[in-house]
Design a protein around this motif. Structure first.
Motif, PDB file in Angstrom:
ATOM      1  N   PRO A  49       0.806  -1.230   0.000  1.00  0.00           N
ATOM      2  CA  PRO A  49       0.000   0.000   0.000  1.00  0.00           C
ATOM      3  C   PRO A  49       0.837   1.278   0.000  1.00  0.00           C
ATOM      4  CG  PRO A  49      -0.726  -1.506   1.735  1.00  0.00           C
ATOM      5  CD  PRO A  49       0.501  -2.107   1.119  1.00  0.00           C
ATOM      6  N   PHE A  50       2.055   1.199   0.498  1.00  0.00           N
ATOM      7  CA  PHE A  50       2.978   2.337   0.508  1.00  0.00           C
ATOM      8  C   PHE A  50       3.307   2.788  -0.914  1.00  0.00           C
ATOM      9  CE2 PHE A  50       7.559   3.673   0.716  1.00  0.00           C
ATOM     10  CZ  PHE A  50       7.396   4.825   1.473  1.00  0.00           C
ATOM     11  N   LEU A  51       3.137   1.879  -1.888  1.00  0.00           N
ATOM     12  CA  LEU A  51       3.507   2.160  -3.277  1.00  0.00           C
ATOM     13  C   LEU A  51       2.342   2.032  -4.247  1.00  0.00           C
ATOM     14  CD1 LEU A  51       6.798   0.091  -3.151  1.00  0.00           C
ATOM     15  CD2 LEU A  51       6.612   2.585  -3.142  1.00  0.00           C
ATOM     16  N   ASP A  52       1.128   1.948  -3.740  1.00  0.00           N
ATOM     17  CA  ASP A  52      -0.041   1.758  -4.593  1.00  0.00           C
ATOM     18  C   ASP A  52      -1.072   2.847  -4.315  1.00  0.00           C
ATOM     19  OD1 ASP A  52      -1.881   0.692  -6.351  1.00  0.00           O
ATOM     20  OD2 ASP A  52      -2.550  -0.874  -4.973  1.00  0.00           O
ATOM     21  N   ALA A  53      -1.142   3.824  -5.207  1.00  0.00           N
ATOM     22  CA  ALA A  53      -2.050   4.968  -5.068  1.00  0.00           C
ATOM     23  C   ALA A  53      -1.843   5.666  -3.725  1.00  0.00           C
ATOM     24  CB  ALA A  53      -3.508   4.540  -5.258  1.00  0.00           C
ATOM     25  N   ALA A  54      -0.586   5.820  -3.369  1.00  0.00           N
ATOM     26  CA  ALA A  54      -0.231   6.463  -2.103  1.00  0.00           C
ATOM     27  C   ALA A  54      -0.218   7.981  -2.277  1.00  0.00           C
ATOM     28  CB  ALA A  54       1.143   5.987  -1.645  1.00  0.00           C
ATOM     29  N   PRO A  55      -0.949   8.698  -1.439  1.00  0.00           N
ATOM     30  CA  PRO A  55      -0.957  10.166  -1.533  1.00  0.00           C
ATOM     31  C   PRO A  55       0.402  10.749  -1.151  1.00  0.00           C
ATOM     32  CG  PRO A  55      -2.821   9.357  -0.233  1.00  0.00           C
ATOM     33  CD  PRO A  55      -1.877   8.209  -0.428  1.00  0.00           C
ATOM     34  N   TRP A  56       0.946  11.568  -2.018  1.00  0.00           N
ATOM     35  CA  TRP A  56       2.222  12.214  -1.722  1.00  0.00           C
ATOM     36  C   TRP A  56       2.114  13.093  -0.475  1.00  0.00           C
ATOM     37  CZ3 TRP A  56       6.894  11.198  -3.645  1.00  0.00           C
ATOM     38  CH2 TRP A  56       7.005  10.589  -4.898  1.00  0.00           C
ATOM     39  N   ASP A  57       0.933  13.657  -0.239  1.00  0.00           N
ATOM     40  CA  ASP A  57       0.793  14.600   0.880  1.00  0.00           C
ATOM     41  C   ASP A  57       0.662  13.914   2.239  1.00  0.00           C
ATOM     42  OD1 ASP A  57      -1.822  13.659   0.707  1.00  0.00           O
ATOM     43  OD2 ASP A  57      -2.706  15.633   0.381  1.00  0.00           O
ATOM     44  N   GLU A  58       0.690  12.596   2.278  1.00  0.00           N
ATOM     45  CA  GLU A  58       0.629  11.870   3.554  1.00  0.00           C
ATOM     46  C   GLU A  58       2.025  11.384   3.935  1.00  0.00           C
ATOM     47  OE1 GLU A  58      -2.390   8.849   3.641  1.00  0.00           O
ATOM     48  OE2 GLU A  58      -3.974  10.295   3.172  1.00  0.00           O
ATOM     49  N   GLY A  59       2.836  12.299   4.408  1.00  0.00           N
ATOM     50  CA  GLY A  59       4.163  11.956   4.880  1.00  0.00           C
ATOM     51  C   GLY A  59       5.286  12.201   3.894  1.00  0.00           C
ATOM     52  N   TYR A  60       4.939  12.458   2.637  1.00  0.00           N
ATOM     53  CA  TYR A  60       5.988  12.624   1.625  1.00  0.00           C
ATOM     54  C   TYR A  60       5.800  13.887   0.800  1.00  0.00           C
ATOM     55  CZ  TYR A  60       7.128   8.107   3.319  1.00  0.00           C
ATOM     56  OH  TYR A  60       7.466   7.089   4.179  1.00  0.00           O
ATOM     57  N   ALA A  61       5.166  14.883   1.394  1.00  0.00           N
ATOM     58  CA  ALA A  61       4.967  16.171   0.714  1.00  0.00           C
ATOM     59  C   ALA A  61       6.308  16.821   0.386  1.00  0.00           C
ATOM     60  CB  ALA A  61       4.112  17.102   1.570  1.00  0.00           C
ATOM     61  N   ARG A  62       7.288  16.650   1.255  1.00  0.00           N
ATOM     62  CA  ARG A  62       8.621  17.206   0.994  1.00  0.00           C
ATOM     63  C   ARG A  62       9.225  16.568  -0.260  1.00  0.00           C
ATOM     64  NH1 ARG A  62      14.133  16.281   2.247  1.00  0.00           N
ATOM     65  NH2 ARG A  62      13.645  14.212   3.050  1.00  0.00           N
ATOM     66  N   THR A  68      19.903   9.409  -0.360  1.00  0.00           N
ATOM     67  CA  THR A  68      20.137   9.445   1.081  1.00  0.00           C
ATOM     68  C   THR A  68      20.117   8.055   1.700  1.00  0.00           C
ATOM     69  OG1 THR A  68      19.415  10.516   3.131  1.00  0.00           O
ATOM     70  CG2 THR A  68      17.686   9.723   1.657  1.00  0.00           C
ATOM     71  N   HIS A  69      20.665   7.992   2.901  1.00  0.00           N
ATOM     72  CA  HIS A  69      20.467   6.833   3.771  1.00  0.00           C
ATOM     73  C   HIS A  69      19.107   7.038   4.437  1.00  0.00           C
ATOM     74  CE1 HIS A  69      24.537   5.326   3.418  1.00  0.00           C
ATOM     75  NE2 HIS A  69      24.972   6.564   3.571  1.00  0.00           N
ATOM     76  N   ILE A  70      18.375   5.981   4.619  1.00  0.00           N
ATOM     77  CA  ILE A  70      17.056   6.093   5.249  1.00  0.00           C
ATOM     78  C   ILE A  70      17.200   6.644   6.666  1.00  0.00           C
ATOM     79  CG2 ILE A  70      14.995   4.816   5.981  1.00  0.00           C
ATOM     80  CD1 ILE A  70      15.479   5.241   2.842  1.00  0.00           C
ATOM     81  N   ALA A  71      18.242   6.276   7.367  1.00  0.00           N
ATOM     82  CA  ALA A  71      18.463   6.771   8.732  1.00  0.00           C
ATOM     83  C   ALA A  71      18.628   8.286   8.785  1.00  0.00           C
ATOM     84  CB  ALA A  71      19.694   6.104   9.340  1.00  0.00           C
ATOM     85  N   ASP A  72      19.000   8.903   7.656  1.00  0.00           N
ATOM     86  CA  ASP A  72      19.188  10.355   7.605  1.00  0.00           C
ATOM     87  C   ASP A  72      17.902  11.114   7.284  1.00  0.00           C
ATOM     88  OD1 ASP A  72      21.857   9.960   8.169  1.00  0.00           O
ATOM     89  OD2 ASP A  72      22.499  10.131   6.071  1.00  0.00           O
ATOM     90  N   LEU A  73      16.832  10.404   6.948  1.00  0.00           N
ATOM     91  CA  LEU A  73      15.557  11.054   6.643  1.00  0.00           C
ATOM     92  C   LEU A  73      14.901  11.558   7.925  1.00  0.00           C
ATOM     93  CD1 LEU A  73      13.990   8.520   4.108  1.00  0.00           C
ATOM     94  CD2 LEU A  73      14.813  10.832   3.596  1.00  0.00           C
ATOM     95  N   GLY A 120       7.859   3.744   6.028  1.00  0.00           N
ATOM     96  CA  GLY A 120       7.552   3.000   4.803  1.00  0.00           C
ATOM     97  C   GLY A 120       8.771   2.345   4.197  1.00  0.00           C
ATOM     98  N   PHE A 121       9.904   3.025   4.265  1.00  0.00           N
ATOM     99  CA  PHE A 121      11.144   2.474   3.725  1.00  0.00           C
ATOM    100  C   PHE A 121      11.702   1.393   4.640  1.00  0.00           C
ATOM    101  CE2 PHE A 121      10.976   6.833   2.042  1.00  0.00           C
ATOM    102  CZ  PHE A 121      10.890   6.518   0.689  1.00  0.00           C
ATOM    103  N   GLU A 122      11.653   1.646   5.938  1.00  0.00           N
ATOM    104  CA  GLU A 122      12.155   0.662   6.891  1.00  0.00           C
ATOM    105  C   GLU A 122      11.355  -0.634   6.803  1.00  0.00           C
ATOM    106  OE1 GLU A 122      11.909   3.040  10.439  1.00  0.00           O
ATOM    107  OE2 GLU A 122      13.996   3.737  10.232  1.00  0.00           O
ATOM    108  N   ALA A 123      10.046  -0.542   6.573  1.00  0.00           N
ATOM    109  CA  ALA A 123       9.206  -1.731   6.445  1.00  0.00           C
ATOM    110  C   ALA A 123       9.618  -2.577   5.239  1.00  0.00           C
ATOM    111  CB  ALA A 123       7.737  -1.335   6.334  1.00  0.00           C
ATOM    112  N   GLN A 124      10.207  -1.925   4.227  1.00  0.00           N
ATOM    113  CA  GLN A 124      10.683  -2.646   3.042  1.00  0.00           C
ATOM    114  C   GLN A 124      12.117  -3.137   3.213  1.00  0.00           C
ATOM    115  OE1 GLN A 124       9.800  -0.592  -0.803  1.00  0.00           O
ATOM    116  NE2 GLN A 124       8.947   0.968   0.553  1.00  0.00           N
TER     117      GLN A 124
END
Length: 176
Positions: A98-111, A124-129, A136-140
């Motif tokens: 679901p993180f990659l299927d019709a995921a709204p950019w404005d829900e956590g990823y507006a930046r 980037t490294h995910i730890a630096d985000l 969502g990235f850590e779950a993958q």
């Protein structure tokens, strides 16, 4: 123009976005067999996308390569959906996530949407985000990522990305 060697209608924009991908594509084209070239010259880029991602991801030494396409929902919200993916052996596909299927950019990823819309990549490294962007990235199992915006004309169409779940540091500067 309809038969671009790399076949993505946005290939030129992608290659301008990051030099290493251009070099990988050139290397692929230089070593491709006649059958590979025929595949790449397909009228519809989608027919060759998985093959191209396979070559690019393998050459880059990453765990996953993917293409995300933007689209809108009924309310006009900008969504992101992964349309193509290549995974290294032993790396689980994220199709259906679901993180990659019709995921709204404005829900956590507006930046990310704002950066990509301006033509900026995220490497980037995910730890630096920021903390809110990590789950969502850590779950993958992704440790580092390089995601580059794709434009068709002046319109931000989506992104092409490379994620690494195997080593920490595959992207720090390598794919800028």
């Amino acid at each position: 123009r309809d038969r671009c060697l790399v076949t993505f209608p946005f290939a030129c924009a992608v290659m301008k976005a990051f030099t290493r991908t251009l070099l990988i594509t050139i290397c692929f084209c230089a070593t491709a067999s006649a059958g590979d070239i025929d595949t790449l010259l397909a009228a519809d880029w989608r027919n060759a996308a998985d093959e191209v991602l396979d070559r690019m991801g393998s050459a880059a030494g990453v765990s996953r390569a993917y293409v995300i396409e933007n689209h809108t929902d009924g309310d006009g919200r900008l969504l992101a959906t992964m349309r193509h993916e290549w995974c290294a052996p032993g790396v689980a596909s994220q199709f259906g996530n679901p993180f990659l299927d019709a995921a709204p950019w404005d829900e956590g990823y507006a930046r990310w949407a704002a950066l990509h819309a301006r033509g900026e990549s995220i490497v980037t490294h995910i730890a630096d985000l920021p903390e809110g962007e990590r789950p969502g990235f850590e779950a993958q199992g992704i440790i580092s990522i390089a995601e580059h915006p794709v434009f068709v004309g002046d319109e931000w169409w989506g992104a092409i990305g490379f994620g690494d779940a195997l080593t920490d540091g595959a992207h720090r500067g390598d794919l800028r």
